[in-house]
Design a protein around this motif. Structure first.
Motif, short mmCIF file in Angstrom:
data_model
loop_
_atom_site.label_atom_id
_atom_site.label_comp_id
_atom_site.label_asym_id
_atom_site.label_seq_id
_atom_site.Cartn_x
_atom_site.Cartn_y
_atom_site.Cartn_z
N GLU A 1 1.15 6.70 -6.81
CA GLU A 1 -0.01 7.45 -7.27
C GLU A 1 0.09 8.93 -6.90
OE1 GLU A 1 -3.41 8.46 -9.11
OE2 GLU A 1 -2.30 6.58 -9.26
N ALA B 1 2.24 1.73 -3.54
CA ALA B 1 1.20 2.14 -4.49
C ALA B 1 0.75 3.57 -4.24
CB ALA B 1 0.02 1.18 -4.38
N VAL B 2 0.56 3.92 -2.98
CA VAL B 2 0.11 5.28 -2.66
C VAL B 2 1.18 6.29 -3.03
CG1 VAL B 2 -0.53 6.83 -0.77
CG2 VAL B 2 -1.46 4.52 -0.85
N THR C 1 3.51 -0.09 -9.57
CA THR C 1 2.10 -0.44 -9.34
C THR C 1 1.82 -1.88 -9.73
OG1 THR C 1 1.49 1.87 -9.78
CG2 THR C 1 -0.27 0.24 -9.82
N ARG D 1 -9.22 3.64 -5.61
CA ARG D 1 -8.02 3.52 -4.78
C ARG D 1 -8.11 4.40 -3.54
NH1 ARG D 1 -4.06 6.40 -3.39
NH2 ARG D 1 -4.93 8.12 -4.59
N SER D 2 -8.64 5.61 -3.70
CA SER D 2 -8.72 6.53 -2.56
C SER D 2 -9.70 6.05 -1.50
CB SER D 2 -9.13 7.93 -3.06
OG SER D 2 -8.17 8.44 -3.97
N MET E 1 -8.15 2.66 0.06
CA MET E 1 -6.75 2.72 0.47
C MET E 1 -6.60 2.54 1.98
SD MET E 1 -4.15 5.93 -0.03
CE MET E 1 -5.31 7.00 0.84
N LEU F 1 0.82 -1.21 0.00
CA LEU F 1 0.00 0.00 0.00
C LEU F 1 0.86 1.26 0.00
CD1 LEU F 1 -2.75 -1.08 2.56
CD2 LEU F 1 -3.05 -0.78 0.11
N TYR G 1 -9.54 -2.60 -3.96
CA TYR G 1 -8.32 -1.81 -4.09
C TYR G 1 -7.47 -2.30 -5.26
CZ TYR G 1 -4.02 0.57 -2.76
OH TYR G 1 -2.89 1.37 -2.76
N GLY H 1 -9.00 -1.06 -8.42
CA GLY H 1 -8.65 0.34 -8.67
C GLY H 1 -7.24 0.50 -9.21
N LEU H 2 -6.30 -0.28 -8.66
CA LEU H 2 -4.92 -0.22 -9.16
C LEU H 2 -4.83 -0.68 -10.61
CD1 LEU H 2 -2.79 -1.51 -6.12
CD2 LEU H 2 -3.18 0.84 -6.85
N LYS I 1 -8.52 6.23 -9.61
CA LYS I 1 -8.07 6.98 -8.44
C LYS I 1 -9.14 7.02 -7.36
CE LYS I 1 -5.94 10.80 -8.78
NZ LYS I 1 -5.58 12.20 -9.14
#
Length: 296
Positions: free
Chosen positions: A115, A111-112, A266, A206-207, A210, A108, A169, A172-173, A203
């Motif tokens: 992004e 990935a965060v 990612t 994911r947001s 997350m 995480l 999640y 979303g990725l 996004k």
């Protein structure tokens, strides 16, 4: 003329007469000699006793000093150990002993961080691809629209599809990953608007999820510590990735290589999360099989 063992108790005068002699001086001398002898013997015995007592006291002091030094050294070691234990307990660092949680936190965080770096660099990337300022503004608006709508709709979609937070999640990725790859091969403005909308949807998913992946795994009393470790990982990775992307842009003269690096990061997170999920399910299935406990 002796009486009671004494040498003489009378004195012969010149006129052949005699008189008794007082032996107070001699007796006192004898008594003094006896008492001095006795006192000397007692003094010697006292000296010997005092020397023995002194030796014992010195030995006891040495032993006490050694015990004090050992106690002081053990106290310092205990102090450092106690300090480290308090910090570890305060931060709940024992959570890192869980391999699954460690994989989730690192994945995480990576990935965060990727992004976040891409989001701040998106206008620069679009300008670098020869899109004008107005076109870049429109594309950014479509990204925002897709992000906002998806944040509102994705919980209902997840409930309808009965997908857990980790699956959403990863979904979303995947959307974000495909949108980024599409940016590298597209120069048409209308197509870029559609890609921007898809990028915003990825996004948004994911947001939303997350900060739900880790809490869905740990107990409620460990959520704060687990999220703190995740945010710490995001900050550290951001400090490492951002200068790297700028360095790659300066070397190659464009953001294409930087975007590829972000996409690879990612993709790595997606593969790790999927692999971990598959292994976890297999372990659960093995434990739930009848007779597995007997075989173990």
């Amino acid at each position: 003329i002796g009486t009671n063992g004494l040498a003489a108790k009378v004195k012969l005068n010149e006129d052949k007469s005699y008189s008794q002699v007082k032996l107070n001086d001699e007796e006192s001398k004898f008594e003094n000699m006896t008492s001095s002898t006795n006192s000397k013997g007692s003094t010697d015995s006292f000296d010997n006793g005092s020397a023995s007592e002194k030796l014992k006291s010195d030995l006891a002091e040495d032993i006490q000093d050694g015990d004090n030094k050992d106690r002081q050294a053990s106290g310092e070691t205990r102090k450092h150990t106690t300090l480290f234990t308090r910090v570890a307990d305060f931060l709940d660092l024992k959570l890192l002993q869980d391999t699954t949680l460690l994989v989730l936190v690192l994945g995480l965080s990576l990935a965060v961080a990727a992004e976040t770096t891409f989001s701040f660099s998106t206008p620069l990337i679009l300008l670098d691809m020869n899109f004008g300022t107005d076109q870049t503004a429109y594309i950014m608006s479509f990204i925002t629209v897709g992000d906002t709508l998806t944040r509102f709709l994705c919980p209902f979609v997840a409930d309808w599809l009965r997908l857990e937070a980790r699956s959403m999640y990863v979904l979303g990725l995947c959307v974000v990953l495909m949108s980024r790859f599409s940016i590298l091969i597209t120069s048409n403005f209308q197509m870029m608007l559609g890609i921007g909308l898809c990028l915003g949807m990825g996004k948004g998913i994911r947001s939303v999820y997350m900060n739900l992946v880790v809490p869905a795994y740990v107990s409620i009393d460990k959520v704060a510590s687990a999220l703190a470790l995740q945010n710490l990982g995001v900050g550290v990775i951001n400090l490492l990735i951002s200068p790297l992307l700028g360095f790659l842009k300066d070397i190659n003269g464009s953001y294409s290589v930087s975007v590829i690096v972000l996409n690879m990061a990612t993709l790595l997170v997606i593969v790790v999360l999927l692999a971990e999920s598959v292994l976890t399910r297999r372990k659960k299935n093995v434990r739930l099989k009848p007779g597995s406990s007997h075989s173990q």
